[in-house]
Design a protein around this motif. Sequence first.
Motif, PDB file in Angstrom:
ATOM      1  N   GLU A  37       0.833  -1.203   0.000  1.00 36.97           N
ATOM      2  CA  GLU A  37       0.000   0.000   0.000  1.00 36.97           C
ATOM      3  C   GLU A  37       0.872   1.260   0.000  1.00 36.97           C
ATOM      4  OE1 GLU A  37      -3.596   2.083  -0.072  1.00 36.97           O
ATOM      5  OE2 GLU A  37      -3.242  -0.062  -0.299  1.00 36.97           O
ATOM      6  N   TYR A  38       1.969   1.209   0.722  1.00 35.51           N
ATOM      7  CA  TYR A  38       2.869   2.365   0.759  1.00 35.51           C
ATOM      8  C   TYR A  38       3.514   2.599  -0.606  1.00 35.51           C
ATOM      9  CZ  TYR A  38       6.363   5.695   2.316  1.00 35.51           C
ATOM     10  OH  TYR A  38       7.122   6.831   2.462  1.00 35.51           O
ATOM     11  N   LYS A  39       3.875   1.516  -1.288  1.00 38.88           N
ATOM     12  CA  LYS A  39       4.470   1.657  -2.617  1.00 38.88           C
ATOM     13  C   LYS A  39       3.472   2.230  -3.617  1.00 38.88           C
ATOM     14  CE  LYS A  39       7.875  -2.007  -2.154  1.00 38.88           C
ATOM     15  NZ  LYS A  39       8.254  -3.368  -2.551  1.00 38.88           N
TER      16      LYS A  39
ATOM     17  N   GLU B  88       0.459   4.047  -2.851  1.00 33.06           N
ATOM     18  CA  GLU B  88      -0.125   5.332  -2.483  1.00 33.06           C
ATOM     19  C   GLU B  88       0.884   6.350  -1.951  1.00 33.06           C
ATOM     20  OE1 GLU B  88      -3.326   6.000  -3.049  1.00 33.06           O
ATOM     21  OE2 GLU B  88      -3.585   3.980  -3.848  1.00 33.06           O
ATOM     22  N   GLY B  89       2.009   5.870  -1.451  1.00 37.06           N
ATOM     23  CA  GLY B  89       3.005   6.779  -0.888  1.00 37.06           C
ATOM     24  C   GLY B  89       2.674   7.242   0.522  1.00 37.06           C
ATOM     25  N   LYS B  90       1.705   6.583   1.175  1.00 36.90           N
ATOM     26  CA  LYS B  90       1.366   6.924   2.553  1.00 36.90           C
ATOM     27  C   LYS B  90       0.992   5.652   3.304  1.00 36.90           C
ATOM     28  CE  LYS B  90      -3.324   8.179   1.231  1.00 36.90           C
ATOM     29  NZ  LYS B  90      -4.341   9.202   1.230  1.00 36.90           N
ATOM     30  N   LEU B  91       1.058   5.741   4.625  1.00 35.70           N
ATOM     31  CA  LEU B  91       0.773   4.571   5.448  1.00 35.70           C
ATOM     32  C   LEU B  91      -0.720   4.290   5.523  1.00 35.70           C
ATOM     33  CD1 LEU B  91       3.262   5.066   8.410  1.00 35.70           C
ATOM     34  CD2 LEU B  91       3.411   3.422   6.550  1.00 35.70           C
TER      35      LEU B  91
ATOM     36  N   LYS C 298      -4.164   3.097   7.370  1.00 32.57           N
ATOM     37  CA  LYS C 298      -4.736   3.223   8.707  1.00 32.57           C
ATOM     38  C   LYS C 298      -4.892   1.846   9.325  1.00 32.57           C
ATOM     39  CE  LYS C 298      -7.253   7.430   7.749  1.00 32.57           C
ATOM     40  NZ  LYS C 298      -8.573   8.053   7.663  1.00 32.57           N
TER      41      LYS C 298
END
Length: 80
Positions: A38-40, A42-45, A47
């Motif tokens: 998901e980080y790769k 969207e670029g964010k952590l 929830k």
Amino acid sequence: MRTLTVKLYNDEDCKYLDDMINVGGIIYNTALTIIQDEYKKEGKLMKKNDLQKILKDMRNSEEHSFWQMVGSQAVQDITA
């Protein structure tokens, strides 16, 4: 000073404990992979609640039915 008491059990009697620990590790590694993917993308952590919902859906699926041996509260604690 504290005293630590350790009980040793016969390996054959507590095989299910080893299985539960192994399944817990599989769930942890799966959660980590989901977070990294998901980080790769969207670029964010992600929830924590979203991750727990995904793991709950996976736990209830036929493919991951062996995850049922670990309680739902333990799965939530893995993501904490």
